[in-house]
Design a protein around this motif. Structure first.
Motif, PDB file in Angstrom:
ATOM      1  N   GLU A  12       0.807  -1.213   0.000  1.00 47.48           N
ATOM      2  CA  GLU A  12       0.000   0.000   0.000  1.00 47.48           C
ATOM      3  C   GLU A  12       0.843   1.267   0.000  1.00 47.48           C
ATOM      4  OE1 GLU A  12      -2.448  -0.573   3.397  1.00 47.48           O
ATOM      5  OE2 GLU A  12      -3.628  -2.191   2.488  1.00 47.48           O
ATOM      6  N   HIS A  13       2.089   1.176   0.499  1.00 44.95           N
ATOM      7  CA  HIS A  13       2.970   2.355   0.552  1.00 44.95           C
ATOM      8  C   HIS A  13       4.390   1.949   0.152  1.00 44.95           C
ATOM      9  CE1 HIS A  13      -0.321   4.322   2.690  1.00 44.95           C
ATOM     10  NE2 HIS A  13      -0.352   3.290   3.506  1.00 44.95           N
ATOM     11  N   PRO A  14       4.612   1.515  -1.079  1.00 49.57           N
ATOM     12  CA  PRO A  14       5.944   1.045  -1.482  1.00 49.57           C
ATOM     13  C   PRO A  14       7.000   2.142  -1.420  1.00 49.57           C
ATOM     14  CG  PRO A  14       4.508   1.320  -3.398  1.00 49.57           C
ATOM     15  CD  PRO A  14       3.639   1.476  -2.183  1.00 49.57           C
ATOM     16  N   GLY A  15       8.130   1.818  -0.779  1.00 52.20           N
ATOM     17  CA  GLY A  15       9.244   2.756  -0.705  1.00 52.20           C
ATOM     18  C   GLY A  15       9.069   3.869   0.291  1.00 52.20           C
ATOM     19  N   LYS A  16       7.911   3.938   0.958  1.00 51.95           N
ATOM     20  CA  LYS A  16       7.650   5.061   1.867  1.00 51.95           C
ATOM     21  C   LYS A  16       7.593   4.635   3.329  1.00 51.95           C
ATOM     22  CE  LYS A  16       5.183   7.800  -1.583  1.00 51.95           C
ATOM     23  NZ  LYS A  16       3.932   8.505  -1.939  1.00 51.95           N
ATOM     24  N   THR A  45       9.497   2.228   6.718  1.00 52.79           N
ATOM     25  CA  THR A  45      10.803   1.833   7.243  1.00 52.79           C
ATOM     26  C   THR A  45      11.153   0.408   6.839  1.00 52.79           C
ATOM     27  OG1 THR A  45       9.733   1.135   9.294  1.00 52.79           O
ATOM     28  CG2 THR A  45      10.623   3.371   9.232  1.00 52.79           C
ATOM     29  N   PHE A  46      10.224  -0.270   6.143  1.00 47.00           N
ATOM     30  CA  PHE A  46      10.444  -1.663   5.753  1.00 47.00           C
ATOM     31  C   PHE A  46      11.100  -1.742   4.377  1.00 47.00           C
ATOM     32  CE2 PHE A  46       6.206  -1.853   8.095  1.00 47.00           C
ATOM     33  CZ  PHE A  46       6.819  -1.966   9.339  1.00 47.00           C
ATOM     34  N   ASN A  47      12.197  -1.038   4.205  1.00 49.73           N
ATOM     35  CA  ASN A  47      12.893  -1.039   2.920  1.00 49.73           C
ATOM     36  C   ASN A  47      14.397  -1.106   3.147  1.00 49.73           C
ATOM     37  OD1 ASN A  47      13.107  -0.970   0.118  1.00 49.73           O
ATOM     38  ND2 ASN A  47      13.191   1.249   0.033  1.00 49.73           N
ATOM     39  N   PRO A  48      15.051  -2.181   2.714  1.00 49.38           N
ATOM     40  CA  PRO A  48      14.471  -3.326   2.001  1.00 49.38           C
ATOM     41  C   PRO A  48      13.695  -4.251   2.943  1.00 49.38           C
ATOM     42  CG  PRO A  48      16.763  -3.753   2.449  1.00 49.38           C
ATOM     43  CD  PRO A  48      16.512  -2.323   2.889  1.00 49.38           C
ATOM     44  N   PHE A  49      12.817  -5.053   2.352  1.00 49.24           N
ATOM     45  CA  PHE A  49      12.076  -6.069   3.101  1.00 49.24           C
ATOM     46  C   PHE A  49      12.701  -7.413   2.771  1.00 49.24           C
ATOM     47  CE2 PHE A  49       7.924  -8.609   3.437  1.00 49.24           C
ATOM     48  CZ  PHE A  49       8.129  -8.842   4.797  1.00 49.24           C
ATOM     49  N   PHE A  50      13.293  -8.070   3.785  1.00 50.52           N
ATOM     50  CA  PHE A  50      14.026  -9.316   3.582  1.00 50.52           C
ATOM     51  C   PHE A  50      13.246 -10.450   4.241  1.00 50.52           C
ATOM     52  CE2 PHE A  50      17.060 -12.638   4.082  1.00 50.52           C
ATOM     53  CZ  PHE A  50      18.071 -12.436   3.153  1.00 50.52           C
ATOM     54  N   VAL A  51      12.779 -11.395   3.443  1.00 50.92           N
ATOM     55  CA  VAL A  51      11.993 -12.533   3.939  1.00 50.92           C
ATOM     56  C   VAL A  51      12.833 -13.803   3.806  1.00 50.92           C
ATOM     57  CG1 VAL A  51       9.857 -13.842   3.718  1.00 50.92           C
ATOM     58  CG2 VAL A  51       9.888 -11.434   3.117  1.00 50.92           C
ATOM     59  N   PHE A  52      12.884 -14.607   4.881  1.00 46.63           N
ATOM     60  CA  PHE A  52      13.614 -15.869   4.776  1.00 46.63           C
ATOM     61  C   PHE A  52      12.841 -16.989   5.472  1.00 46.63           C
ATOM     62  CE2 PHE A  52      14.965 -14.457   8.941  1.00 46.63           C
ATOM     63  CZ  PHE A  52      15.169 -15.629   9.668  1.00 46.63           C
ATOM     64  N   GLY A  53      13.132 -18.205   5.058  1.00 46.36           N
ATOM     65  CA  GLY A  53      12.472 -19.365   5.637  1.00 46.36           C
ATOM     66  C   GLY A  53      12.746 -20.592   4.789  1.00 46.36           C
ATOM     67  N   PRO A  54      12.427 -21.785   5.296  1.00 45.80           N
ATOM     68  CA  PRO A  54      12.699 -23.027   4.562  1.00 45.80           C
ATOM     69  C   PRO A  54      11.827 -23.171   3.328  1.00 45.80           C
ATOM     70  CG  PRO A  54      11.385 -23.467   6.513  1.00 45.80           C
ATOM     71  CD  PRO A  54      11.776 -22.026   6.597  1.00 45.80           C
ATOM     72  N   SER A  55      12.202 -24.084   2.472  1.00 43.51           N
ATOM     73  CA  SER A  55      11.450 -24.333   1.249  1.00 43.51           C
ATOM     74  C   SER A  55      10.035 -24.785   1.583  1.00 43.51           C
ATOM     75  CB  SER A  55      12.159 -25.409   0.421  1.00 43.51           C
ATOM     76  OG  SER A  55      11.427 -25.729  -0.731  1.00 43.51           O
ATOM     77  N   GLY A  56       9.068 -24.232   0.845  1.00 40.04           N
ATOM     78  CA  GLY A  56       7.680 -24.645   1.007  1.00 40.04           C
ATOM     79  C   GLY A  56       6.903 -23.883   2.061  1.00 40.04           C
ATOM     80  N   CYS A  57       7.503 -22.839   2.648  1.00 36.88           N
ATOM     81  CA  CYS A  57       6.811 -22.112   3.717  1.00 36.88           C
ATOM     82  C   CYS A  57       5.963 -20.948   3.187  1.00 36.88           C
ATOM     83  CB  CYS A  57       7.801 -21.604   4.761  1.00 36.88           C
ATOM     84  SG  CYS A  57       8.914 -20.319   4.159  1.00 36.88           S
ATOM     85  N   GLY A  58       6.089 -20.605   1.914  1.00 31.20           N
ATOM     86  CA  GLY A  58       5.249 -19.559   1.333  1.00 31.20           C
ATOM     87  C   GLY A  58       5.950 -18.263   0.987  1.00 31.20           C
ATOM     88  N   LYS A  59       7.292 -18.266   0.917  1.00 33.29           N
ATOM     89  CA  LYS A  59       8.037 -17.035   0.617  1.00 33.29           C
ATOM     90  C   LYS A  59       7.667 -16.473  -0.755  1.00 33.29           C
ATOM     91  CE  LYS A  59      12.149 -18.791   0.944  1.00 33.29           C
ATOM     92  NZ  LYS A  59      11.781 -20.195   1.216  1.00 33.29           N
ATOM     93  N   THR A  60       7.708 -17.343  -1.770  1.00 33.21           N
ATOM     94  CA  THR A  60       7.424 -16.894  -3.133  1.00 33.21           C
ATOM     95  C   THR A  60       6.000 -16.377  -3.251  1.00 33.21           C
ATOM     96  OG1 THR A  60       9.042 -18.444  -4.059  1.00 33.21           O
ATOM     97  CG2 THR A  60       7.356 -17.595  -5.550  1.00 33.21           C
ATOM     98  N   HIS A  61       5.068 -17.044  -2.582  1.00 36.16           N
ATOM     99  CA  HIS A  61       3.674 -16.595  -2.604  1.00 36.16           C
ATOM    100  C   HIS A  61       3.562 -15.195  -2.001  1.00 36.16           C
ATOM    101  CE1 HIS A  61      -0.818 -17.807  -2.073  1.00 36.16           C
ATOM    102  NE2 HIS A  61      -0.700 -16.500  -2.198  1.00 36.16           N
ATOM    103  N   GLY A 103      14.480   6.046  -3.207  1.00 33.42           N
ATOM    104  CA  GLY A 103      13.247   5.733  -2.495  1.00 33.42           C
ATOM    105  C   GLY A 103      12.406   4.650  -3.152  1.00 33.42           C
ATOM    106  N   LYS A 104      13.045   3.771  -3.930  1.00 29.70           N
ATOM    107  CA  LYS A 104      12.322   2.667  -4.574  1.00 29.70           C
ATOM    108  C   LYS A 104      12.283   1.464  -3.623  1.00 29.70           C
ATOM    109  CE  LYS A 104      12.173   5.248  -8.236  1.00 29.70           C
ATOM    110  NZ  LYS A 104      10.931   5.988  -8.579  1.00 29.70           N
ATOM    111  N   GLN A 105      11.225   0.670  -3.721  1.00 31.69           N
ATOM    112  CA  GLN A 105      11.052  -0.466  -2.818  1.00 31.69           C
ATOM    113  C   GLN A 105      11.821  -1.685  -3.304  1.00 31.69           C
ATOM    114  OE1 GLN A 105       9.118  -0.545   0.192  1.00 31.69           O
ATOM    115  NE2 GLN A 105      10.327  -2.411   0.403  1.00 31.69           N
ATOM    116  N   ILE A 106      12.525  -2.342  -2.369  1.00 27.88           N
ATOM    117  CA  ILE A 106      13.292  -3.551  -2.672  1.00 27.88           C
ATOM    118  C   ILE A 106      12.790  -4.673  -1.765  1.00 27.88           C
ATOM    119  CG2 ILE A 106      15.588  -4.586  -2.792  1.00 27.88           C
ATOM    120  CD1 ILE A 106      16.640  -1.615  -2.863  1.00 27.88           C
TER     121      ILE A 106
END
Length: 472
Positions: free
Chosen positions: A161-165, A167-183, A264-267
């Motif tokens: 809803e607020h890309p790049g604006k 404090t969550f930039n960059p947003f880094f998601v991690f977890g084991p295979s099959g947990c839903g990261k790509t989704h 200020g671009k979202q990563i």
């Protein structure tokens, strides 16, 4: 004067202003005056205050003008200048006007510009021309919330809803295979594109990014490659752990990352491990990954698996008995991919053999689709076997001691716990000495690396794993 044409010209000036310094804009572009635009001849006429300004624009800024006008008025627009000069005649000053058509940029000038100038937003395709490479089926609507994903899902919605604006930039998601990261990262991109259709959103796997970069090096088009990625508003990269042994790819991404972050671009980045365990990546990149928000996606527990299965059944119009859903949730190893694979297999078997979906069919499918452990190991089982093998007391494993023997038993226990149980890293760490998830992941990586080079150590672990089978 057509007000709509004047508005288009004002839009041109705004684009130019964004791609030159303020002093350059005031000197060379602010004095330009919109005269007229012919829709039949696609010709734009602007007034310039002198022959010198006209010549300077044609020599140094004709490429920029051409890109801007093509973006706003269309690719076939022609630019003409009305040069207005004040000349003295019989003691009186009078304006002398001369209309001159722009020559447009030459091929040589365009090539030199692309090779030497930093990228601009005008070098990129419009958002409508860019394929975001998103999976439209992976949305927030079908990303079921549970204890293991509540924080990442909430943050993902906020970013969309607020890309790049935020404090969550960059947003880094991690977890084991099959947990839903790509989704999850796809869902962020889909929602962002729906909310801001004008933004340039792109999902790319780390492997494809690396292939594109290698191809650009081979064809000497690295500048074009970097320019393209630096024009993205929301960049989503999946499986970045695949870059750990690719220093040239990492160096190139470092420059792209810096440019996007400064603008200020979202990563958004996804990995199977946290930044601290991305071995081979330089600190200058890891510190940038960690400067936004790092969120862990754990494997879904049984209840979340049940919710996911029920949602899939409702979405696809399937009818699966509650006891079968419970059985699948308890045996699918906490993997969303396994859940979907089992359900798809159930449907296929049901149709081919014209049979109802019941527990008997579910057991038959599960044996073929998922590695099932009829007597699942517990943390206590694993600790007992490992401690007995090395002659170590469990209390020493739980202590804060850094003695080599205790650390080794602790790391092996964590490795085997992650291999043989369905527990997330955070829970394993909690049960083995109250350590955090990063300690568990580090321990697993340490054991994996040692297994590759130490045959005697590999034999020791095989002996311990064989003792698990004897237990059964």
């Amino acid at each position: 004067m057509n007000n709509s044409h004047q508005a288009l010209w004002d839009n041109c000036l705004s684009l130019i202003r964004a791609n030159v310094t303020e002093q350059q804009f005031k000197t060379w572009f602010a004095p330009l005056v919109f005269e007229s635009y012919s829709e039949t001849q696609h010709e734009l006429l602007v007034q310039v205050p002198s022959m010198y300004v006209y010549e300077y624009l044609e020599q140094y800024y004709v490429g920029l003008l051409s890109k801007v006008l093509a973006r706003v008025f269309g690719a076939d627009v022609k630019l003409s200048y009305r040069i207005v000069e004040v000349k003295a005649h019989a003691g009186n000053d009078r304006d002398v006007t001369t209309d001159v058509e722009s020559d447009g940029p030459t091929i040589e000038v365009e090539a030199a510009t692309r090779a030497n100038q930093s990228p601009t937003t005008l070098d990129a395709a419009t958002p409508q021309q860019l394929n975001p490479q998103l999976d439209p089926k992976k949305t927030f609507q079908n990303f079921i919330e549970g204890d293991s994903n509540k924080l990442p899902r909430t943050v993902g919605l906020s970013i969309a809803e607020h890309p790049g604006k935020s404090t969550f930039n960059p947003f880094f998601v991690f977890g084991p295979s099959g947990c839903g990261k790509t989704h999850l990262i796809n869902a962020i991109g889909v929602r962002c594109k729906e909310t801001y259709p004008q933004k340039r959103v792109l999902y790319v796997s780390a492997r494809l990014f690396q292939v594109q970069f290698t191809d650009s090096v081979r064809h000497n088009t690295t500048n074009d490659f970097i320019n393209f990625y630096q024009s993205i508003d929301v960049l989503i990269v999946d499986d970045i752990q695949e870059w750990m042994n690719s220093p040239k790819t990492l160096d190139t991404f470092f420059h792209i990352f810096n440019h996007l972050f400064r603008c200020g671009k979202q990563i958004i980045l996804a990995s199977d491990r946290p930044p601290v365990d991305l071995q081979g990546m330089k600190d200058r990149l890891l510190t940038r990954f960690a400067c936004g928000l790092i969120a862990e996606l754990e494997k879904p527990n049984v209840q979340l698996c049940i919710d996911i299965l029920n949602a899939k059944c409702k979405r696809d119009g399937l009818k699966i008995p509650e006891d079968v859903i419970q059985f699948i949730a308890e045996t699918a190893n906490g993997s969303v991919r396994d859940l979907e694979g089992v359900v798809n297999s159930l449907m296929a078997y049901s149709i081919v053999y014209n049979s109802n979906i019941d527990m008997r069919l579910a057991e038959r499918v599960i044996k073929r689709a998922v590695k099932v452990d009829n007597h699942p190991l517990t943390i206590d089982d694993i600790l007992e076997k490992v401690c007995r093998h090395y002659g170590v007391n469990q209390q020493h494993v739980f202590s804060k001691s850094r003695k080599r023997d205790y650390v080794q038993v602790r790391q092996i226990s964590m490795y085997l716990a992650q291999k043989y149980t369905k527990m997330p890293a955070s829970r394993i760490g909690q049960l083995i000495g109250n350590r955090d998830h990063s300690t568990v992941i580090h321990s697993c990586n340490t054991v994996e690396q040692r297994l590759k080079v130490d045959k005697s150590f590999s034999a020791e672990l095989s002996s311990i794993e064989n003792s698990f089978k004897l237990k059964k």
